[in-house]
Enzyme design. Sequence first.
Site, PDB file in Angstrom:
ATOM      1  N   ALA A 178       0.646  -1.314   0.049  1.00 27.80           N
ATOM      2  CA  ALA A 178      -0.067   0.143  -0.033  1.00 27.80           C
ATOM      3  C   ALA A 178       0.845   1.199   0.029  1.00 27.80           C
ATOM      4  CB  ALA A 178      -1.109   0.035   1.199  1.00 27.80           C
ATOM      5  N   ASP A 198      -5.412  -1.758  -6.858  1.00 32.35           N
ATOM      6  CA  ASP A 198      -5.697  -0.396  -7.463  1.00 32.35           C
ATOM      7  C   ASP A 198      -5.299  -0.374  -8.888  1.00 32.35           C
ATOM      8  OD1 ASP A 198      -2.867   0.205  -7.895  1.00 32.35           O
ATOM      9  OD2 ASP A 198      -2.699   0.774  -5.617  1.00 32.35           O
ATOM     10  N   HIS A 201      -3.881 -10.033  -4.960  1.00 31.69           N
ATOM     11  CA  HIS A 201      -5.261  -9.787  -4.279  1.00 31.69           C
ATOM     12  C   HIS A 201      -6.376  -9.222  -5.465  1.00 31.69           C
ATOM     13  CE1 HIS A 201      -3.178  -9.129  -0.266  1.00 31.69           C
ATOM     14  NE2 HIS A 201      -3.045 -10.223  -0.335  1.00 31.69           N
ATOM     15  N   SER A 217       5.766  -2.040   1.874  1.00 29.97           N
ATOM     16  CA  SER A 217       4.740  -2.913   2.434  1.00 29.97           C
ATOM     17  C   SER A 217       5.506  -3.011   3.683  1.00 29.97           C
ATOM     18  CB  SER A 217       5.019  -4.189   1.583  1.00 29.97           C
ATOM     19  OG  SER A 217       4.126  -5.321   2.321  1.00 29.97           O
ATOM     20  N   SER A 218       4.494  -3.140   4.757  1.00 28.76           N
ATOM     21  CA  SER A 218       5.008  -3.377   6.052  1.00 28.76           C
ATOM     22  C   SER A 218       5.360  -4.888   6.317  1.00 28.76           C
ATOM     23  CB  SER A 218       3.863  -3.151   6.921  1.00 28.76           C
ATOM     24  OG  SER A 218       2.835  -4.092   6.941  1.00 28.76           O
TER      25      SER A 218
END
Length: 251
Positions: free
Chosen positions: A23, A104, A121, A195-196
């Site tokens: 994200a 997105d 995803h 990204s985490s």
Amino acid sequence: MEQVAPLAANVRDAESVVVLTGAGISTESGIPDFRSDSGIWSRFDPEDFHYRRFRNDPAGFWEDRVELHKTMFGDGIKPNPAHDALRELAEGSYLHALVTQNTDGLHESAAATSAELIELHGNAHHVVCDSCGRRTNAGPVRERVESGARAPRCRDCDGIFKPDVVLFGEQLGKNDLQRARKLSREADVFLAIGSSLSVEPAASLPRIAERNNATTAVVNFDETTFSAVADFDIRGNVTNVLPALCEEVTD
């Protein structure tokens, strides 16, 4: 940023470079993240987007889904310099595969398709019939919902359209995940960007690459679960770091 030049040398010399994006690459395009204090799940209930609700209450699901889409994407969302840098690396044959957690479609919009693109995803700009599997553009389907359609139905089989994304309660596409894992095993360089690395199974991909002796890098504002292991841990705005990396690689 002092790590950019040595990372670029690794990218330039690699036979296989794989990138994972999260994200953090899209927030710079104005798309909110999900889990921060001001993220999507602070404004919507995740349970409203569970596959169970889609099956039991498709009309209510779709009403909320249209509002979620407006909140996430608004008007005029475009690729940012980080997306553009990845596109340039792909066009120069320095980037061989791009795996994204994002729905997105911005990697597709930035034409980063000369590298293999895996949307783990799914893609929020498409829908899929839950009965026959027909895929089509989501825009007209959302318009039908806004015009009063209780649940948008497939004109081929009368099944109900579902956003072509992985809902809560659904599994990731088996073929996409297997392919992403294979690419990670074979990578010479693996970059995790924005990204985490806290959501599985995507979070396991850099570890797969590391176990198979890839050079690994994290580019993120904050420390991740993989930062201490990565060969390069670059903290910063992806819209600054990625263009700088691209320039170093292609110069």
